[in-house]
Enzyme design. Structure first.
Site, PDB file in Angstrom:
ATOM      1  CB  SER A  38      -0.946   0.005   1.209  1.00 41.63           C
ATOM      2  OG  SER A  38      -0.222  -0.182   2.418  1.00 41.63           O
ATOM      3  CG  HIS A 264      -0.980   3.925   4.144  1.00 36.85           C
ATOM      4  ND1 HIS A 264      -1.446   3.450   5.346  1.00 36.85           N
ATOM      5  CD2 HIS A 264      -0.601   2.827   3.426  1.00 36.85           C
ATOM      6  CE1 HIS A 264      -1.361   2.121   5.356  1.00 36.85           C
ATOM      7  NE2 HIS A 264      -0.838   1.727   4.206  1.00 36.85           N
TER       8      HIS A 264
END
Length: 289
Positions: A38, A264
């Site tokens: 990711s 992220h």
């Protein structure tokens, strides 16, 4: 006569130096494949791709940025959120997931491969969740370090041969490709943190930062051993971590201030990594290549 010949010779040499490409000019890549988890795919960063939707790939992730910078039209991004090293040669089941192994995208004619993998092998999501929950009740201690101790370092060491196998698999399928291992952007500052916005205890911040340096160091070592290139976004992201101001950060916190998955990279972080990899490919600082 001699002076005229000298002037003409100098002009000819100057024109040749300008017009004729030098041997050190950056190579042109035609077939690029992106592999990874990711931190590659870019979950929730607009626009999300549908191939498949369950992998949460963004058109603004760093491979997409890199492909545009290099002018590569034959570009395959098979990265997927939640991917581990086992999902390179095997099918990633569940959600996130996809129906084919990531290495299946590699062909004999593939000439550029980037890969970022290993974070999920050591339990990235579990570590963040556990350390944040323990930090809520002990903000000035180091409850996460007390819980894990040397275990995270052991997990990283255990992941090293798995990363080595991934790099061997890439070489087998695309023997002529330039392979670049890309590390992980800095997540936390070197010390203190920003509790309670990101509720990691102050004593755990340097501990977890050290673990990330250890993870990136392991990836660098495996890249070197495999003869692959190495690019480390950690090195360029000081002051861009989850505790930075919304307009400065490249990695979002537990409550994102921009469209991106918690803890992220956001679009700015992806752009920075894409630019860094492009610069490395164009220069001479790409170790192992």
């Amino acid at each position: 006569m001699t002076r005229r010949v000298t002037v003409v010779s100098l002009l000819t040499a100057l024109i040749a130096a300008i017009v004729v490409p030098t041997a050190s000019a950056a190579p042109q890549y035609r077939n690029y494949v992106s592999l990874g988890d990711s931190f590659v795919s870019g979950p929730f960063i607009p626009l999300q791709r549908l191939d498949p939707l369950s992998c949460f790939k963004s058109t603004q992730n760093y491979p997409s940025v890199l492909a545009r910078k290099l002018g590569i039209t034959n570009f395959t991004d098979i990265s997927c959120g939640g991917a581990q090293t086992k999902d390179m040669a095997g099918v990633q089941t569940g959600f996130p997931g996809q129906s084919v192994p990531q290495l299946s995208a590699l062909k004999p004619g593939t000439d550029l491969v980037t890969v970022s993998i290993g974070g999920n092998d050591i339990g990235f999501s579990e570590i963040i969740t556990t350390c944040a929950s323990r930090g809520l009740t002990d903000p000035h201690g180091a409850p996460c370090k007390a819980l894990y101790g040397d275990e995270l370092a052991q997990r990283i060491n255990a992941t090293a041969p798995k990363v080595a196998d991934v790099l061997k698999g890439i070489k087998q399928r695309s023997p002529n490709a330039r392979v670049v291992v890309v590390g992980y952007l800095r997540i936390l500052p070197p010390s203190q943190g920003c509790w309670p916005l990101v509720p990691i205890a102050s004593g755990d911040v340097p501990y977890l930062d050290d673990m990330q340096k250890l993870l990136n160091g392991m990836l660098a070592a495996q890249a070197k051993a495999a003869g692959a290139g190495w690019v480390n976004p950690y090195d360029i992201s000081l002051g861009r971590d989850v505790c930075a101001a919304p307009w400065d950060k490249w990695v979002e916190g537990l409550i994102p201030t921009r469209l991106a998955f918690p803890v992220h990279p956001n679009a700015s972080g992806m752009a920075a990594v894409g630019k860094q990899v492009a610069a490395a490919l164009a220069g001479t600082e790409l170790a192992g290549v």
